[in-house]
Design an enzyme around this catalytic site. Sequence first.
Site, PDB file in Angstrom:
ATOM      1  N   LYS A 102      -8.026  -3.981 -11.613  1.00  0.00           N
ATOM      2  CA  LYS A 102      -7.886  -4.630 -12.806  1.00  0.00           C
ATOM      3  C   LYS A 102      -8.960  -3.890 -13.722  1.00  0.00           C
ATOM      4  N   LEU A 142      -3.866 -13.771  -1.193  1.00  0.00           N
ATOM      5  CA  LEU A 142      -4.346 -13.623  -2.626  1.00  0.00           C
ATOM      6  C   LEU A 142      -5.652 -14.231  -2.259  1.00  0.00           C
ATOM      7  N   LEU A 184     -19.755  -5.264   1.275  1.00  0.00           N
ATOM      8  CA  LEU A 184     -18.966  -6.686   1.314  1.00  0.00           C
ATOM      9  C   LEU A 184     -17.814  -6.732   0.260  1.00  0.00           C
ATOM     10  N   THR A 201     -10.490 -11.416   9.046  1.00  0.00           N
ATOM     11  CA  THR A 201     -10.238  -9.876   8.996  1.00  0.00           C
ATOM     12  C   THR A 201      -9.304  -9.335   8.151  1.00  0.00           C
ATOM     13  N   GLY A 202      -8.485 -10.042   7.235  1.00  0.00           N
ATOM     14  CA  GLY A 202      -7.893  -9.652   6.296  1.00  0.00           C
ATOM     15  C   GLY A 202      -6.461  -8.883   6.571  1.00  0.00           C
ATOM     16  N   LYS A 252     -17.600  -4.385   8.780  1.00  0.00           N
ATOM     17  CA  LYS A 252     -17.576  -3.021   9.196  1.00  0.00           C
ATOM     18  C   LYS A 252     -17.349  -1.793   7.948  1.00  0.00           C
ATOM     19  N   GLY A 275       8.944  -0.313  -3.570  1.00  0.00           N
ATOM     20  CA  GLY A 275       8.626  -1.750  -3.501  1.00  0.00           C
ATOM     21  C   GLY A 275       8.290  -2.110  -4.998  1.00  0.00           C
ATOM     22  N   ILE A 289       1.748  -5.216  -6.200  1.00  0.00           N
ATOM     23  CA  ILE A 289       1.085  -3.850  -6.220  1.00  0.00           C
ATOM     24  C   ILE A 289       1.776  -2.729  -6.998  1.00  0.00           C
ATOM     25  N   HIS A 314      -6.096 -24.611 -32.645  1.00  0.00           N
ATOM     26  CA  HIS A 314      -4.820 -23.643 -33.335  1.00  0.00           C
ATOM     27  C   HIS A 314      -5.952 -22.607 -33.989  1.00  0.00           C
TER      28      HIS A 314
HETATM   29  P1  FAD Z   1      -9.964  -8.652   3.090  1.00  0.00           P
HETATM   30  O1  FAD Z   1     -10.459  -8.539   1.936  1.00  0.00           O
HETATM   31  O2  FAD Z   1      -8.886  -7.806   3.826  1.00  0.00           O
HETATM   32  O3  FAD Z   1     -11.428  -8.720   4.408  1.00  0.00           O
HETATM   33  C1  FAD Z   1     -11.213  -8.554   5.509  1.00  0.00           C
HETATM   34  C2  FAD Z   1     -12.706  -7.458   5.780  1.00  0.00           C
HETATM   35  O4  FAD Z   1     -12.720  -7.650   7.310  1.00  0.00           O
HETATM   36  C3  FAD Z   1     -12.515  -6.231   5.495  1.00  0.00           C
HETATM   37  O5  FAD Z   1     -13.693  -5.763   4.640  1.00  0.00           O
HETATM   38  C4  FAD Z   1     -12.641  -5.486   6.900  1.00  0.00           C
HETATM   39  O6  FAD Z   1     -13.377  -4.167   6.841  1.00  0.00           O
HETATM   40  C5  FAD Z   1     -13.387  -6.718   7.562  1.00  0.00           C
HETATM   41  N1  FAD Z   1     -12.887  -6.483   9.098  1.00  0.00           N
HETATM   42  C6  FAD Z   1     -11.633  -6.415   9.829  1.00  0.00           C
HETATM   43  N2  FAD Z   1     -11.762  -6.360  10.974  1.00  0.00           N
HETATM   44  C7  FAD Z   1     -13.186  -6.342  11.598  1.00  0.00           C
HETATM   45  C8  FAD Z   1     -13.853  -6.426  12.389  1.00  0.00           C
HETATM   46  N3  FAD Z   1     -13.156  -6.329  13.927  1.00  0.00           N
HETATM   47  N4  FAD Z   1     -15.305  -6.345  12.381  1.00  0.00           N
HETATM   48  C9  FAD Z   1     -15.827  -6.112  11.272  1.00  0.00           C
HETATM   49  N5  FAD Z   1     -15.079  -6.250  10.107  1.00  0.00           N
HETATM   50  C10 FAD Z   1     -13.869  -6.327  10.188  1.00  0.00           C
HETATM   51  N6  FAD Z   1      -5.384 -10.951  -4.601  1.00  0.00           N
HETATM   52  C11 FAD Z   1      -5.699 -11.697  -5.905  1.00  0.00           C
HETATM   53  O7  FAD Z   1      -5.827 -12.844  -5.642  1.00  0.00           O
HETATM   54  N7  FAD Z   1      -5.758 -11.161  -7.090  1.00  0.00           N
HETATM   55  C12 FAD Z   1      -5.507  -9.849  -7.388  1.00  0.00           C
HETATM   56  O8  FAD Z   1      -5.488  -9.491  -8.520  1.00  0.00           O
HETATM   57  C13 FAD Z   1      -5.355  -8.956  -6.120  1.00  0.00           C
HETATM   58  N8  FAD Z   1      -5.073  -7.687  -6.490  1.00  0.00           N
HETATM   59  C14 FAD Z   1      -4.928  -6.765  -5.188  1.00  0.00           C
HETATM   60  C15 FAD Z   1      -4.621  -5.558  -5.391  1.00  0.00           C
HETATM   61  C16 FAD Z   1      -4.387  -4.676  -4.460  1.00  0.00           C
HETATM   62  C17 FAD Z   1      -4.263  -3.078  -4.585  1.00  0.00           C
HETATM   63  C18 FAD Z   1      -4.588  -5.228  -2.984  1.00  0.00           C
HETATM   64  C19 FAD Z   1      -4.401  -4.231  -1.966  1.00  0.00           C
HETATM   65  C20 FAD Z   1      -4.663  -6.486  -2.889  1.00  0.00           C
HETATM   66  C21 FAD Z   1      -4.937  -7.361  -3.947  1.00  0.00           C
HETATM   67  N9  FAD Z   1      -5.218  -8.704  -3.823  1.00  0.00           N
HETATM   68  C22 FAD Z   1      -5.349  -9.583  -4.750  1.00  0.00           C
HETATM   69  C23 FAD Z   1      -4.829  -9.375  -2.551  1.00  0.00           C
HETATM   70  C24 FAD Z   1      -6.575  -9.549  -2.001  1.00  0.00           C
HETATM   71  O9  FAD Z   1      -7.251  -8.431  -1.828  1.00  0.00           O
HETATM   72  C25 FAD Z   1      -6.733 -10.360  -0.504  1.00  0.00           C
HETATM   73  O10 FAD Z   1      -5.719 -11.341  -0.623  1.00  0.00           O
HETATM   74  C26 FAD Z   1      -7.809 -10.600  -0.365  1.00  0.00           C
HETATM   75  O11 FAD Z   1      -8.665  -9.497  -0.148  1.00  0.00           O
HETATM   76  C27 FAD Z   1      -7.875 -11.402   1.195  1.00  0.00           C
HETATM   77  O12 FAD Z   1      -9.383 -11.650   1.555  1.00  0.00           O
HETATM   78  P2  FAD Z   1      -9.675 -11.492   3.214  1.00  0.00           P
HETATM   79  O13 FAD Z   1     -11.232 -11.824   3.207  1.00  0.00           O
HETATM   80  O14 FAD Z   1      -8.880 -12.546   3.783  1.00  0.00           O
HETATM   81  O15 FAD Z   1      -9.471 -10.131   3.647  1.00  0.00           O
HETATM   82  P1  NAD Z   2       5.181  -7.918  -2.166  1.00  0.00           P
HETATM   83  O1  NAD Z   2       5.499  -8.463  -0.963  1.00  0.00           O
HETATM   84  O2  NAD Z   2       4.446  -8.523  -3.317  1.00  0.00           O
HETATM   85  O3  NAD Z   2       6.245  -6.874  -2.933  1.00  0.00           O
HETATM   86  C1  NAD Z   2       6.914  -5.849  -2.011  1.00  0.00           C
HETATM   87  C2  NAD Z   2       8.153  -5.649  -2.599  1.00  0.00           C
HETATM   88  O4  NAD Z   2       8.599  -4.335  -1.840  1.00  0.00           O
HETATM   89  C3  NAD Z   2       9.039  -6.671  -2.652  1.00  0.00           C
HETATM   90  O5  NAD Z   2       9.836  -6.943  -3.921  1.00  0.00           O
HETATM   91  C4  NAD Z   2      10.145  -6.084  -1.401  1.00  0.00           C
HETATM   92  O6  NAD Z   2      11.496  -6.803  -1.646  1.00  0.00           O
HETATM   93  C5  NAD Z   2      10.032  -4.667  -1.663  1.00  0.00           C
HETATM   94  N1  NAD Z   2      10.334  -3.877  -0.425  1.00  0.00           N
HETATM   95  C6  NAD Z   2      10.065  -4.076   0.643  1.00  0.00           C
HETATM   96  N2  NAD Z   2      10.512  -3.376   1.489  1.00  0.00           N
HETATM   97  C7  NAD Z   2      11.248  -2.219   0.834  1.00  0.00           C
HETATM   98  C8  NAD Z   2      11.902  -1.028   1.099  1.00  0.00           C
HETATM   99  N3  NAD Z   2      12.005  -0.426   2.386  1.00  0.00           N
HETATM  100  N4  NAD Z   2      12.322  -0.519   0.096  1.00  0.00           N
HETATM  101  C9  NAD Z   2      12.288  -0.905  -1.213  1.00  0.00           C
HETATM  102  N5  NAD Z   2      11.458  -2.053  -1.618  1.00  0.00           N
HETATM  103  C10 NAD Z   2      11.220  -2.578  -0.561  1.00  0.00           C
HETATM  104  O7  NAD Z   2       3.818  -6.852  -1.636  1.00  0.00           O
HETATM  105  P2  NAD Z   2       2.700  -5.791  -2.230  1.00  0.00           P
HETATM  106  O8  NAD Z   2       3.282  -5.726  -3.986  1.00  0.00           O
HETATM  107  O9  NAD Z   2       2.736  -4.613  -1.597  1.00  0.00           O
HETATM  108  O10 NAD Z   2       1.429  -6.728  -2.334  1.00  0.00           O
HETATM  109  C11 NAD Z   2       1.031  -6.981  -1.085  1.00  0.00           C
HETATM  110  C12 NAD Z   2       0.015  -8.092  -1.154  1.00  0.00           C
HETATM  111  O11 NAD Z   2      -1.053  -8.226  -2.008  1.00  0.00           O
HETATM  112  C13 NAD Z   2       1.096  -9.532  -1.789  1.00  0.00           C
HETATM  113  O12 NAD Z   2       0.804 -10.468  -1.100  1.00  0.00           O
HETATM  114  C14 NAD Z   2       0.276  -9.726  -3.131  1.00  0.00           C
HETATM  115  O13 NAD Z   2       0.356 -10.930  -3.504  1.00  0.00           O
HETATM  116  C15 NAD Z   2      -1.062  -9.222  -2.992  1.00  0.00           C
HETATM  117  N6  NAD Z   2      -1.761  -8.801  -4.304  1.00  0.00           N
HETATM  118  C16 NAD Z   2      -1.601  -9.553  -5.276  1.00  0.00           C
HETATM  119  C17 NAD Z   2      -1.968  -9.198  -6.485  1.00  0.00           C
HETATM  120  C18 NAD Z   2      -2.381 -10.068  -7.654  1.00  0.00           C
HETATM  121  O14 NAD Z   2      -2.498 -11.391  -7.286  1.00  0.00           O
HETATM  122  N7  NAD Z   2      -2.275  -9.686  -8.877  1.00  0.00           N
HETATM  123  C19 NAD Z   2      -2.115  -7.798  -6.817  1.00  0.00           C
HETATM  124  C20 NAD Z   2      -1.978  -6.790  -5.710  1.00  0.00           C
HETATM  125  C21 NAD Z   2      -1.454  -7.464  -4.366  1.00  0.00           C
END
Ligand code: FAD
Ligand code: NAD
Length: 471
Positions: free
Chosen positions: A54, A325, A41, A147-148, A37, A184, A188, A450
């Site tokens: 990144k 992830l 993609l 749906t993530g 939606k 937090g 992130i 090395h």
């Molecule tokens: P999503 O990527 O959330 O995709 C789900 C999709 O489903 C969405 O596009 C949504 O629009 C669609 N959707 C939902 N409901 C419907 C519906 N009813 N009909 C049609 N479409 C629908 N992970 C890493 O491994 N490395 C990273 O460096 C990393 N960095 C991140 C940084 C940030 C800021 C954030 C927020 C996340 C990061 N993540 C990272 C986590 C990573 O983005 C997620 O783990 C990953 O996107 C999960 O994939 P997914 O397909 O399960 O869900």
């Molecule tokens: P997180 O769970 O990694 O960290 C959230 C942090 O917020 C924790 O340390 C927790 O103790 C703290 N927290 C929770 N409630 C709080 C409060 N009320 N006050 C103060 N601190 C509080 O979650 P995130 O950083 O939001 O990331 C979300 C998801 O996205 C994670 O699963 C992460 O793995 C994924 N992600 C991955 C990457 C990557 O792989 N490089 C990058 C971004 C996001």
Amino acid sequence: ASAAEEKDLVIIGGGVAGYVAAIKAGQEGMKVTCIEKRGTLGGTCLNVGCIPSKSLLNNSHLYHQILHDSKHRGIEVGDVKLNLAQLMKAKDTSVNGLTKGVEFLLKKNGVEYIKGAGTFQDEHTIKVQLNDGGETTVVGNNILIATGSEATPFPGLHIDEKRVVTSTGAIALTEVPKKMTVIGGGIIGLEMASVWSRLGSEVTVVEFLDQIGGPGMDLEIAKAAQKILKKQGIIFKTGTKVLSGNTSGELVTLDVDAAKGGKQETLDADVVLVAIGRRPYTGGLGLENIGLELDERGRVIIDSEYRTKIPHIRCVGDVTFGPMLAHKAEEEAVAVVEYIKKGYGHVNYGCIPSVMYTFPEVAWVGQSEQDLKKAGIKYRIGTFPFSANSRAKTNLDTDGMVKILADPETDRLLGIHIIGPNAGEMIAEGTLALEYGASSEDVARTCHAHPTLSEAFKEAAMATHGKAIHF
Ligand code: FAD
Ligand code: NAD
């Protein structure tokens, strides 16, 4: 899509989980529809997650390095200026290229891509509200929920994605905030704190726990990371909880309190980032129409073959169990198609790497010291500091170390933890070793080129037996 035609697989969600499953199923010769939606993609990861963050991390690091870490290398630059609009444009170029690339891959593999929001009408039928107006119906022999997730909101703090932002707003600010507060100190929080602090913000991270880095990061490594990030200018308030927020004034204010009770204070900032975790997203999916229930954390309940209690409806990615992830979602996407097509698949949940893309990077795979202690598993530790690694010394980037945890009896690797430059690339070697059940001696006896940073991995393995060569 014609309502009469039954697809082999209908996928709801075109994120990493959904689009990878679509490609894999297409490769397997299945008739596939993928419903997304968002309009593009790639889901959270490509549009507002992994990829744009990144891009900003890479380019803000370059900017910061040119400003503060070039003169002593013999590089003198003149007038260094930040062009934030161009920095954002560079990010958008990367994102657009990749999301279009995924669209091409779906086409190439014969996948039908429908732009719209899917809702379960019954156990085989998905109604799609099309983005361009109108609706259609898709019928699937198998259905995959992908749906993530979405950002967990902070109670009482209205998110406008301008002054109070989630990561989605934080990767799209149009000005560098003078002051930024991050709620937090997880992945992130720390990645975004790094970006904006490098670009000139005064950033304060408020973390509830005594440790930064979120769940999973080894405590010793987390402490080292905090020390280094603090040196870079990020202010940390750990063991501190946010009580309430107020957006009515010029600045956003947060009342915070020591988590164990005690000193209360008020923090003000131009921008507040809420980064307290993400939660599964099933809004509008119509799970109630087919009687599918969620667990207490909103996750779709599945068995070890990704089946919900309705066996032809399966689920993978952020919306179900496990670490949120992208590469975990991708592994599951391939495995779930293999289960549907062949009856067997494979994901090793004990061997999924994590990377935090700060500078230096933090990366790990397997168990941390605190995991092993909790499980009562004995372990031996081998560490090697980058300050003793020739390449790190050559690069003048010597902060960090490699830490290996191994079984004292069998010598089998249990966990690998790296903080240092390029840790995110180096962890691939550790992941492969762990996946193949290597001993630390196997790693120690493997020839490493090395001068490379990877030699620190070999030497940490040697140190597990107390015999690193260079330290
Ligand atoms: P999503 O990527 O959330 O995709 C789900 C999709 O489903 C969405 O596009 C949504 O629009 C669609 N959707 C939902 N409901 C419907 C519906 N009813 N009909 C049609 N479409 C629908 N992970 C890493 O491994 N490395 C990273 O460096 C990393 N960095 C991140 C940084 C940030 C800021 C954030 C927020 C996340 C990061 N993540 C990272 C986590 C990573 O983005 C997620 O783990 C990953 O996107 C999960 O994939 P997914 O397909 O399960 O869900
Ligand atoms: P997180 O769970 O990694 O960290 C959230 C942090 O917020 C924790 O340390 C927790 O103790 C703290 N927290 C929770 N409630 C709080 C409060 N009320 N006050 C103060 N601190 C509080 O979650 P995130 O950083 O939001 O990331 C979300 C998801 O996205 C994670 O699963 C992460 O793995 C994924 N992600 C991955 C990457 C990557 O792989 N490089 C990058 C971004 C996001």
